[in-house]
Scaffold this motif. Structure first.
Motif, mmCIF file in Angstrom:
data_model
loop_
_atom_site.group_PDB
_atom_site.id
_atom_site.type_symbol
_atom_site.label_atom_id
_atom_site.label_comp_id
_atom_site.label_asym_id
_atom_site.label_seq_id
_atom_site.Cartn_x
_atom_site.Cartn_y
_atom_site.Cartn_z
ATOM 1 N N ILE A 36 0.816 -1.301 -0.042
ATOM 2 C CA ILE A 36 -0.076 0.028 -0.092
ATOM 3 C C ILE A 36 0.739 1.345 0.061
ATOM 4 O O ILE A 36 1.602 1.453 1.062
ATOM 5 N N THR A 37 0.768 2.105 -1.033
ATOM 6 C CA THR A 37 1.682 3.304 -1.106
ATOM 7 C C THR A 37 0.491 4.512 -1.415
ATOM 8 O O THR A 37 -0.720 4.263 -1.336
ATOM 9 N N TRP A 38 1.108 5.619 -1.255
ATOM 10 C CA TRP A 38 0.173 6.830 -1.381
ATOM 11 C C TRP A 38 0.782 7.900 -2.387
ATOM 12 O O TRP A 38 2.267 7.930 -2.271
ATOM 13 N N ALA A 39 -0.278 9.016 -2.586
ATOM 14 C CA ALA A 39 0.169 10.067 -3.121
ATOM 15 C C ALA A 39 -0.024 11.222 -2.027
ATOM 16 O O ALA A 39 -0.185 10.732 -0.776
ATOM 17 N N PHE A 40 0.322 12.564 -2.283
ATOM 18 C CA PHE A 40 0.025 13.590 -1.480
ATOM 19 C C PHE A 40 -0.977 14.477 -2.324
ATOM 20 O O PHE A 40 -0.570 15.477 -2.468
ATOM 21 N N GLY A 41 -2.169 13.816 -2.638
ATOM 22 C CA GLY A 41 -2.910 14.788 -3.556
ATOM 23 C C GLY A 41 -2.270 14.535 -5.000
ATOM 24 O O GLY A 41 -1.763 13.574 -5.339
ATOM 25 N N HIS A 42 -2.504 15.735 -5.718
ATOM 26 C CA HIS A 42 -1.718 15.558 -7.129
ATOM 27 C C HIS A 42 -0.245 15.668 -6.901
ATOM 28 O O HIS A 42 0.462 16.453 -6.251
ATOM 29 N N LEU A 43 0.469 14.508 -7.457
ATOM 30 C CA LEU A 43 1.979 14.564 -7.640
ATOM 31 C C LEU A 43 2.400 15.185 -8.923
ATOM 32 O O LEU A 43 3.662 15.602 -9.047
ATOM 33 N N VAL A 44 1.532 15.187 -9.763
ATOM 34 C CA VAL A 44 2.104 15.728 -11.137
ATOM 35 C C VAL A 44 0.853 16.992 -11.538
ATOM 36 O O VAL A 44 -0.226 16.961 -10.940
ATOM 37 N N GLU A 45 1.570 18.032 -12.188
ATOM 38 C CA GLU A 45 0.609 18.966 -12.591
ATOM 39 C C GLU A 45 0.979 19.326 -14.164
ATOM 40 O O GLU A 45 1.857 19.039 -14.682
ATOM 41 N N LEU A 46 -0.129 20.249 -14.557
ATOM 42 C CA LEU A 46 0.188 20.433 -16.319
ATOM 43 C C LEU A 46 1.344 21.538 -16.221
ATOM 44 O O LEU A 46 1.727 22.212 -15.415
#
Length: 716
Positions: A36-46
């Motif tokens: 089980i891993t996780w993001a911090f909300g958006h990890l990438v952006e436009l």
């Protein structure tokens, strides 16, 4: 081995707890055949515009409109310096992709929030390195309790079935980028004098500003009018009294005082007779279950100092603590499949209540109704009882719990009596109304007091005496300024329902078809941004447009962006894409063409200044001497730093300091002055992990091993 990607570390921990996994490694949990891993909300952006073309680094009219042939993504930027990627996001992305490529991982499960933003977050990470040669599945949950996690993992979907949701998320993101980048840039170049913050133009921002502006103008242009009422006091044979208001042709407000004065003179020492008596028992149903907008409206209206943005953050925290269901919902009913589960949750929460005997579970259409549910059911508590919550969390949790239990309490009942008293040969009659609460029912829960107006016991044709009469003067009142509560209602229904207290079928229909301004998840953010960019301000609970906001509404030529119908249609199109009823590319083509036309309209518009920023430099107050190099400490945009920073001095106290933020504090000028002068500052109102307030002395001392500083706390 199955790899689960959660949207946040707290959610990953909830999943790990449900699966009884204790082993935590760097960036993930592992055990029992799961990672089980996780993001911090958006990890990438436009990409920023300048990432596509270096000439876009400078704003020039000739560069616009700018619409990329292909939209590209990069690692989320460092909020302190957008020229560089965020180190934490970059590291976690590498961890996730390393785990995806592990030979023993056979399946990837996206467990991000079940909404278009959550779908976008998961997919933008999982597919960033290309389409994995492994099965990608989707975990769709409305709450993070252990039972729901385990049950959900037994019933996972293919992620491909989520394509309409992903398309809606991408469409929203690209559309807002194109409109925002182009129109903000061109409007700032055209209408702003002096350098400073940009003149923000947005798809949801401007119509929301227009709602507040329109109400302000309505109040300004309101012309008060005088009107008059005639009230008589009647007495029965057994000397009981009641009042009646003179009514003629269903009208009780009169423009001419003389008319009522003549009637008042005519009824002196006269007798009246009861011509009609109507007694009716009426039912009062509890208000519907909360969706996010109604919850925000309720809390901001009831508690001082709350904003809709704060309500959302607190509700999100309760959701991540497994105490409530998904908060970003527009529904005010529950799915019919949840009947059994709801009965169990009700039983858990009713156990310790003094009115437990009156709580009775029933399956009603007001509570369980699939036609009134869009994606997520209404917000209710989960079966878990809170053990440790903050004071703010307790306020929001109690409101949700109370509203839930109300649905299963007896319906409140009252008796309404209407008397009609006739006096002589007058054209009109005197009307009296009484109300008596018969059954308190659900009102017990929040101790809602009903005001009884008791009329004496009389019968039709009874004679009564007039013992007093008076003509009173009144003035018509202007409409009230919008509050966050009323603004959220207008945004939610795109202005379709103007009765603020009414939950009508028409209102529900407009919400559930997606015809609105923004979504439940974004409205609070929009209101906050309007304040931050200076288009609106607050006065108590009231929201008012500023001089800048008014100039923008009255001058900006792209009128469609102020139109609720136009914005509502765009939001409806996104809703239809999500349901698989509309095409992503067709929607984007409409947005791109609208943007091109709008840029041309602005460029060809008359030259006028909407916002003028003073070029006079501010004299920065010196707060004290730098403890490291002896330089001057002044306040900057992001922190309190040393004037010798260009020479390498690293002393700074960040305004978003992580240590202070854990105690809900930000550094102030006063605090910094005390630290520099006395080497410690007495700080009041710090908040502990349990939510209690305390005071302490703080020091900011240099680390012995490097040039950076750390906080130390003392209580003497």
């Amino acid at each position: 081995m199955k790899l689960i990607l959660a949207e946040k570390p707290s959610v990953a921990k909830n999943i790990a707890d449900a699966l009884k996994i204790k082993t935590k490694k760097d960036g993930y949990f592992e055990g029992n055949n799961y990672i089980i891993t996780w993001a911090f909300g958006h990890l990438v952006e436009l990409y920023d515009a300048k990432d596509y073309d270096s000439k876009m680094a400078r704003w020039k009219m000739d560069n616009f409109p700018f619409i990329p042939d292909e939209f590209k993504y990069k690692v989320k930027s460092n909020p302190r310096n957008r020229q560089y990627p965020d180190g934490g996001a970059q590291k976690q992305l590498k961890t996730i992709h390393r785990l995806i490529k592990r030979n023993d991982v056979a399946m990837i499960i996206s467990a991000c929030d079940y909404d278009r933003e959550g779908q976008l977050i998961g997919d933008s990470i999982i597919y960033r390195g290309g389409r994995p040669k492994k099965q990608v599945s989707r975990l769709l949950l409305n709450e993070w309790t252990p039972k729901e996690v385990l049950q959900g993992l037994e019933n996972i979907n293919s992620n491909e079935t989520m394509k309409p949701l992903r398309d809606a998320g991408i469409s929203r993101q690209w559309a807002d980028w194109v409109i925002g980048i182009n129109l903000t840039s061109v409007a700032t170049l055209k209408y702003q004098k002096g350098k400073g913050k940009a003149l923000n133009i947005g798809r949801v921002l401007l119509p929301t500003l227009k709602i507040i502006y329109d109400r302000d103008k309505e109040i300004e242009n309101f012309k008060p009018e005088d009107y008059f009422k005639l009230t008589a006091t009647f007495q029965t044979k057994d000397e009981q009294q009641y009042e009646g208001t003179y009514t003629e042709k269903k009208q009780e407000k009169f423009k001419k005082k003389e008319t009522l004065d003549q009637i008042r003179d005519a009824i002196q020492n006269k007798q009246g007779v009861i011509r009609d008596k109507q007694v009716e028992k009426k039912k009062e149903f509890p208000p519907f279950l909360f969706n996010l907008s109604n919850l925000q409206g309720y809390i901001t209206n009831k508690y001082k100092g709350w904003t809709s943005d704060k309500v959302l953050k607190v509700a999100q925290s309760l959701y991540e603590k497994k105490l409530i269901t998904y908060p970003r919902t527009s529904s005010i009913a529950l799915e019919e499949s949840l009947v059994g589960k709801t009965a169990s949750v009700l039983k858990t929460h009713a156990e310790d209540l003094p009115y437990k005997a009156e709580i009775k579970f029933m399956k009603t259409k007001r509570v369980f109704n699939n036609s009134k549910v869009e994606s997520h059911s209404a917000i209710i508590p989960t079966y878990l009882k809170p053990k440790r919550v903050t004071g703010d969390e307790q306020i929001v949790y109690q409101a949700i719990k109370n509203r839930f239990i109300m649905q299963f309490m007896p319906i409140a009942e009252y008796e309404e009596t209407k008397l009609t008293t006739k006096v002589g040969e007058l054209n009109g009659v005197f009307v009296s109304k009484g109300k008596v609460q018969l059954v308190e029912g659900w009102k017990k829960i929040e101790k809602i007091q009903s005001k009884d107006t008791i009329l004496p016991l009389v019968h039709v044709n009874d004679n009564v005496s007039i013992v007093g009469s008076k003509v009173t003067s009144h003035v018509t009142k202007p409409p009230k300024h919008h509050t966050e509560r009323t603004l959220l209602r207008v945004m939610e229904t795109c202005g379709k329902s103007i009765k603020e207290e009414e939950d009508s079928e028409e209102m529900l229909g407009s919400i559930l078809t997606g015809f609105s301004i923004g979504t439940a998840a974004t409205r609070a953010e929009t209101i906050k941004k309007l304040k931050d960019v200076g288009y609106i301000t607050t006065q108590g609970k009231n929201l008012l447009s500023t001089a800048l906001g008014r100039r923008l509404v009255e001058t900006f030529p792209v009128q469609n962006l102020f139109d609720l119908e136009f914005t509502g249609r765009l939001e409806k199109a996104l809703s239809d894409i999500q349901k698989g009823k509309a095409n992503k590319q067709e929607f984007l083509n409409i947005v791109f063409n609208f943007t091109k036309e709008s840029v041309e309209t602005i460029i060809n518009d008359q030259d006028v200044i909407i916002n003028e920023i003073s070029s006079a430099k501010k004299t920065n107050e010196v707060l004290g001497t730098c403890p490291q190099c002896g330089g001057k400490i002044t306040e900057g945009y992001k922190g309190f730093g040393c004037s010798n920073w260009k020479k390498g001095c690293k002393f700074i106290i960040w305004k978003n300091d992580k240590y202070l933020s854990t105690m809900r504090k930000k550094p102030t000028k006063t605090m910094v002055k005390a630290l520099l002068k006395n080497k410690r500052a007495h700080v009041k109102g710090l908040t502990s992990k349990k939510g209690s307030k305390f005071n302490a002395y703080l020091r900011y001392e240099k680390n012995p091993d490097n040039d950076y500083y750390s906080w130390k706390m003392e209580f003497k």
